[in-house]
Design an enzyme around this catalytic site. Structure first.
Site, PDB file in Angstrom:
ATOM      1  N   GLY A  93       0.906  -2.839  -4.688  1.00  0.00           N
ATOM      2  CA  GLY A  93       1.284  -2.521  -6.058  1.00  0.00           C
ATOM      3  C   GLY A  93       2.644  -3.118  -6.364  1.00  0.00           C
ATOM      4  O   GLY A  93       3.015  -4.161  -5.825  1.00  0.00           O
ATOM      5  N   ARG A  94       3.402  -2.441  -7.235  1.00  0.00           N
ATOM      6  CA  ARG A  94       4.721  -2.956  -7.599  1.00  0.00           C
ATOM      7  C   ARG A  94       5.628  -3.099  -6.378  1.00  0.00           C
ATOM      8  O   ARG A  94       6.257  -4.138  -6.161  1.00  0.00           O
ATOM      9  CB  ARG A  94       5.395  -2.024  -8.618  1.00  0.00           C
TER      10      ARG A  94
ATOM     11  N   ARG B 175      -6.995  -1.503  -2.733  1.00  0.00           N
ATOM     12  CA  ARG B 175      -8.280  -1.091  -3.298  1.00  0.00           C
ATOM     13  C   ARG B 175      -8.926  -2.250  -4.057  1.00  0.00           C
ATOM     14  O   ARG B 175     -10.140  -2.423  -4.033  1.00  0.00           O
ATOM     15  CB  ARG B 175      -8.095   0.087  -4.241  1.00  0.00           C
TER      16      ARG B 175
ATOM     17  N   THR C 266       7.715   3.856   3.777  1.00  0.00           N
ATOM     18  CA  THR C 266       8.605   4.363   2.734  1.00  0.00           C
ATOM     19  C   THR C 266       7.792   4.974   1.597  1.00  0.00           C
ATOM     20  O   THR C 266       8.303   5.153   0.493  1.00  0.00           O
ATOM     21  CB  THR C 266       9.495   3.234   2.172  1.00  0.00           C
TER      22      THR C 266
ATOM     23  N   ARG D  32       4.639   7.846   1.706  1.00  0.00           N
ATOM     24  CA  ARG D  32       4.484   9.282   1.938  1.00  0.00           C
ATOM     25  C   ARG D  32       4.057   9.486   3.389  1.00  0.00           C
ATOM     26  O   ARG D  32       3.217   8.756   3.918  1.00  0.00           O
ATOM     27  CB  ARG D  32       3.436   9.892   1.003  1.00  0.00           C
TER      28      ARG D  32
ATOM     29  N   GLU E 225       7.800  16.953   5.733  1.00  0.00           N
ATOM     30  CA  GLU E 225       9.231  16.978   5.420  1.00  0.00           C
ATOM     31  C   GLU E 225       9.599  18.159   4.510  1.00  0.00           C
ATOM     32  O   GLU E 225       8.757  18.605   3.722  1.00  0.00           O
ATOM     33  CB  GLU E 225       9.661  15.655   4.769  1.00  0.00           C
TER      34      GLU E 225
ATOM     35  N   HIS F 224      14.302  10.341   3.536  1.00  0.00           N
ATOM     36  CA  HIS F 224      13.612  10.093   2.263  1.00  0.00           C
ATOM     37  C   HIS F 224      14.604   9.555   1.226  1.00  0.00           C
ATOM     38  O   HIS F 224      14.761  10.111   0.137  1.00  0.00           O
ATOM     39  CB  HIS F 224      12.949  11.367   1.750  1.00  0.00           C
TER      40      HIS F 224
END
Length: 329
Positions: free
Chosen positions: A160-161, A182, A242, A244, A273, A291
């Protein structure tokens, strides 16, 4: 919500001063100056009075909380990109719109991903600990040897981005870009990045030198990197996450790292977390961060500005620009 009365907005965590000031000007805003995460009971109290709730990733807005919310709650304007902390189905059933803050954290998170990639492969954190411990005895030809990243194959899980921004950085370091998504990205982007698409995640994992997790956490991606898939990685492979923590089976990852079945990992997120597996803390081949992938002043202000725009647009009677739709996740 088209009248002139300022909407009651409850903010669950402390936001940048400039954003809080703007919210106070525009809305009837209740802030959290202590910045302590709200308990479930406090969240329930907030949702009983708020017309707009501004939560963060630390707030678990589950079905029970949504069903107990007051009828006046019409918008959850989340401060963050990920929405896995909100039960979107329950919100939709209650007629509550959910928004997020996409796009503004792309460069910051890609920077941190690249930093973790370098730190892991070159043993940066381990070397820093060695110096601080006072046990460093000086340079040696075989001391603290890591791996160069130029020429290595980077497998990006989620183009993605952020994945695309990471790919551009990695290309500048001479890495070969591979990805699983996907959907295959646009041919022009694929050509720009000289990226190789793998429809089979298993096949990609078995051939990479470094894997970066950049997909969101959804029911479909929970433990996407299961123990079975982790065992497909070659022993010299590194993992960077980075996104989840829930995307990786953390117990299996920890076990394999401790046995040397995977070379190392750079983790900015964790499955439970802020709790971190104690066994991870004892491993030298792991870089652990709290995080902080999107933690820049500029990024946090940009996020807050998006929240303000979403709330103002909604309370003015228009569709907020960053509405989250389940079908698009």
């Amino acid at each position: 919500m088209t009248d002139k009365k300022k909407p009651l907005v409850v903010v669950t965590r402390k936001l940048p001063d400039v954003i809080e000031t703007r919210m106070m000007e525009l809305f009837d805003t209740r802030l959290n100056p202590d910045d302590l995460p709200l308990t479930a009971a406090q969240l329930q109290d907030a949702m009983a009075i708020a017309e707009v709730l501004v939560p963060t990733v630390t707030d678990r807005i589950d079905r029970a909380l949504i069903e107990a919310a007051g009828p006046q709650l019409r918008l959850i304007a989340s401060f963050g990109t990920g929405v896995d902390h909100i039960d979107l189905k329950a919100a939709r059933e209650r007629g509550i719109i959910v928004t997020n803050t996409p796009g503004v954290l792309t460069e910051d998170t890609a920077d941190m991903t690249m930093a973790l990639l370098l730190a892991t492969a070159r043993r940066v954190a381990e070397g820093e600990r060695l110096v601080r411990s006072g046990q460093w005895t000086g340079w040696g030809p075989t001391t603290m040897l890591g791996h160069r990243i130029s020429g290595k194959r980077l497998g990006i899980l989620g183009m993605g981005r952020i994945g695309s921004a990471l790919a551009r950085r990695a290309r500048a370091f001479g890495m070969s870009i591979h990805y699983h998504n996907r959907r295959r990205v646009h041919p022009e982007l694929e050509q720009e990045l000289e990226a190789t698409y793998w429809s089979s995640l298993d096949q990609m994992l078995a051939r990479m030198d470094i894997i970066s997790i950049n997909c969101p956490h959804t029911p479909a991606t929970y433990h996407l990197l299961s123990e079975r898939r982790l065992k497909l990685l070659r022993p010299h492979c590194y993992i960077v996450n980075t996104s989840r923590g829930e995307v990786i089976d953390e117990v299996a990852l920890t076990r394999m790292l401790s046995k040397g079945e995977i070379a190392g990992a750079g983790l900015d997120v964790f499955e439970h977390e802020p709790a971190v597996n104690p066994k991870l803390l004892r491993l030298d081949n792991v870089v652990l961060l709290p995080h902080m992938g999107s933690a820049t002043i500029e990024g946090r202000i940009d996020m807050g500005e998006k929240v303000v725009v979403n709330i103002k647009t909604f309370t003015d009677g228009h569709a907020p620009p960053d509405r989250v739709l389940e079908a698009l996740l």
